[in-house]
Enzyme design. Structure first.
Site, PDB file in Angstrom:
ATOM      1  CD  GLU A 108      -2.799   1.406   2.344  1.00  0.00           C
ATOM      2  OE1 GLU A 108      -2.734   0.606   3.296  1.00  0.00           O
ATOM      3  OE2 GLU A 108      -3.581   2.379   2.315  1.00  0.00           O
ATOM      4  CD  GLU A 157       2.145   8.132   4.356  1.00  0.00           C
ATOM      5  OE1 GLU A 157       2.938   9.087   4.302  1.00  0.00           O
ATOM      6  OE2 GLU A 157       0.997   8.198   3.897  1.00  0.00           O
ATOM      7  CG  ASP A 176      -0.445  13.845  -1.303  1.00  0.00           C
ATOM      8  OD1 ASP A 176      -1.459  13.801  -0.587  1.00  0.00           O
ATOM      9  OD2 ASP A 176       0.711  13.705  -0.858  1.00  0.00           O
ATOM     10  CE  LYS A 194      -1.223  26.047  -5.401  1.00  0.00           C
ATOM     11  NZ  LYS A 194      -0.163  26.399  -4.487  1.00  0.00           N
ATOM     12  CG  ASP A 236     -10.890  13.146  -3.727  1.00  0.00           C
ATOM     13  OD1 ASP A 236      -9.822  12.557  -3.474  1.00  0.00           O
ATOM     14  OD2 ASP A 236     -10.961  14.381  -3.902  1.00  0.00           O
TER      15      ASP A 236
HETATM   16  C1  SAM Z   1      -4.082  12.328   0.630  1.00  0.00           C
HETATM   17  S1  SAM Z   1      -3.184  11.285   1.691  1.00  0.00           S
HETATM   18  C2  SAM Z   1      -4.129   9.774   1.712  1.00  0.00           C
HETATM   19  C3  SAM Z   1      -3.817   8.911   2.886  1.00  0.00           C
HETATM   20  C4  SAM Z   1      -4.588   7.583   2.967  1.00  0.00           C
HETATM   21  N1  SAM Z   1      -4.318   6.725   1.836  1.00  0.00           N
HETATM   22  C5  SAM Z   1      -6.072   7.840   3.094  1.00  0.00           C
HETATM   23  O1  SAM Z   1      -6.801   7.484   2.156  1.00  0.00           O
HETATM   24  O2  SAM Z   1      -6.482   8.379   4.126  1.00  0.00           O
HETATM   25  C6  SAM Z   1      -1.792  10.833   0.655  1.00  0.00           C
HETATM   26  C7  SAM Z   1      -0.675  10.168   1.450  1.00  0.00           C
HETATM   27  O3  SAM Z   1       0.315   9.731   0.531  1.00  0.00           O
HETATM   28  C8  SAM Z   1       1.603   9.969   1.104  1.00  0.00           C
HETATM   29  N2  SAM Z   1       2.532  10.069  -0.034  1.00  0.00           N
HETATM   30  C9  SAM Z   1       2.590  11.043  -0.964  1.00  0.00           C
HETATM   31  N3  SAM Z   1       3.544  10.790  -1.870  1.00  0.00           N
HETATM   32  C10 SAM Z   1       4.111   9.611  -1.505  1.00  0.00           C
HETATM   33  C11 SAM Z   1       5.181   8.824  -2.028  1.00  0.00           C
HETATM   34  N4  SAM Z   1       5.858   9.212  -3.114  1.00  0.00           N
HETATM   35  N5  SAM Z   1       5.515   7.697  -1.392  1.00  0.00           N
HETATM   36  C12 SAM Z   1       4.870   7.306  -0.270  1.00  0.00           C
HETATM   37  N6  SAM Z   1       3.833   8.010   0.278  1.00  0.00           N
HETATM   38  C13 SAM Z   1       3.470   9.147  -0.329  1.00  0.00           C
HETATM   39  C14 SAM Z   1       1.421  11.255   1.870  1.00  0.00           C
HETATM   40  O4  SAM Z   1       2.390  11.399   2.900  1.00  0.00           O
HETATM   41  C15 SAM Z   1       0.013  11.103   2.414  1.00  0.00           C
HETATM   42  O5  SAM Z   1       0.002  10.507   3.711  1.00  0.00           O
END
Ligand code: SAM
Length: 324
Positions: free
Chosen positions: A29, A55, A105, A109, A141
């Site tokens: 994941e 993460e 994420d 932008k 989303d």
């Molecule tokens: C919008 S949050 C969603 C978190 C979770 N999956 C949820 O649905 O609640 C996106 C997560 O992806 C992590 N993330 C972003 N880019 C990443 C990367 N290149 N490798 C690992 N994690 C990443 C961020 O730190 C963040 O916790």
């Protein structure tokens, strides 16, 4: 269990990471946030698959670890790394049954799409690390990111796309609940490799038990060597593979030597490493990558040892031996 980059092998194996359950399916994941997905999703299998979670956020890592422990999921490995570094360096070719990405994420932008995870090179890397019949599940989303990811998967030339209903657990994550409270829907896609893809592993190596293979140099310092100041040194690989910045040099009170602090950036991976400069009995000095901080030996880290050696040469040192 939380595992640091330096504690992995390159590539690693289920036998080493999950010694009690190496035969179970293996799920990665990416961006697990506070870790709500896996305890829900694991319950939908008769036996919890082996779980690898990656993460960027250290706080999320601790929250997720608490949840997994509370759920009794002991065949789970969490690590704090960029996902592409984990896939490229640690995950073996054809190792994973499934990759899950929930609410990545979106980088909404204009001009920021390069930061998005799900671009064509990533799909090729993911395809190379999935078993035949494996898949990558995306739930988001974000309308525009969803269309972008589907287009990038097609552009990769190695992924088929099906839209489908998301797994129930993907609708229970922190971000899923946030969007649901706002009355927003989600998109879900299942990406499956259509061709065998080879993406080689990088050149990362763990810090060796046998210290003779640690990047090092032996040199003779001038008798007058007594640095009182240090200007930052930046070196870049002409091929663009790494950047090394020597940030500072500290005197060691205990060992009558020095320690250089280097910042190494290469292909998504950033490491802060220490390079010791210590006296030897024969009057020479040993310049060597320190074990402190669990560094992984990469071309950039070797270049950091070379950069410290070069800086010392610029201050009158004569190199006797280079081991990097
Ligand atoms: C919008 S949050 C969603 C978190 C979770 N999956 C949820 O649905 O609640 C996106 C997560 O992806 C992590 N993330 C972003 N880019 C990443 C990367 N290149 N490798 C690992 N994690 C990443 C961020 O730190 C963040 O916790």
């Amino acid at each position: 269990m939380i595992v640091r980059l330096g504690d992995f092998r390159f590539p690693d194996t289920p036998d080493r990471l999950y010694p009690r359950t190496p035969q179970r399916p293996w799920v990665l994941e990416i961006g697990f946030g506070d870790g709500r997905f896996w305890p829900h999703h694991a319950r939908s299998f008769p036996e919890a698959p082996n779980y690898l979670g990656v993460e960027l956020s250290g706080v999320s890592l601790l929250k997720a670890q608490r949840r997994l422990n509370a759920a009794g999921l002991d065949n789970a490995v969490l690590t704090k790394l960029p996902a592409d570094v984990l896939l490229r360096e640690v995950v073996p070719a054809g190792g994973l049954d499934r990759i899950v990405v929930n609410f990545p994420d979106p980088w909404p932008k204009a001009g920021h799409t390069d930061h998005r995870l799900l671009r064509a090179p990533f799909f090729r890397l993911a395809a190379s690390r999935l078993k035949p019949g494996g898949d990558l599940l995306l739930t988001t989303d974000h309308d525009e990111y969803f269309d972008f990811a589907v287009a990038e998967a097609h552009a990769s030339g190695v992924m088929a796309v099906q839209t489908a209903e998301p797994p129930a657990a993907a609708l229970e994550t922190k971000y899923a609940l946030k969007w649901r409270d706002l009355g927003l829907g989600v998109h879900h896609a299942r990406f499956t490799p259509t061709a065998a893809v080879t993406v080689p592993h990088g050149a990362a190596q763990p810090y060796p038990e046998d210290e003779s293979t640690v990047p090092h140099a032996v040199l003779t310092l001038p008798a007058t060597f007594a640095p009182t100041d240090f200007d930052k040194v930046t070196q870049r690989d002409p091929g663009g593979a790494w950047t090394v910045i020597l940030l500072d040099l500290y005197g060691s009170l205990r060992r009558d030597g020095w320690v250089a602090l280097a910042h190494v950036v290469e292909d998504g991976l950033t490491q802060e490493v220490l390079v010791g400069i210590t006296p030897r009995e024969d009057g020479t000095h040993l310049v060597r990558l320190a074990k402190f901080g669990g560094p992984v030996i990469t071309p950039g880290v070797k270049a950091a040892v070379a950069a410290v050696t070069g800086w010392l040469e610029g201050h009158g040192a004569v190199v006797r031996h280079r081991g990097y």
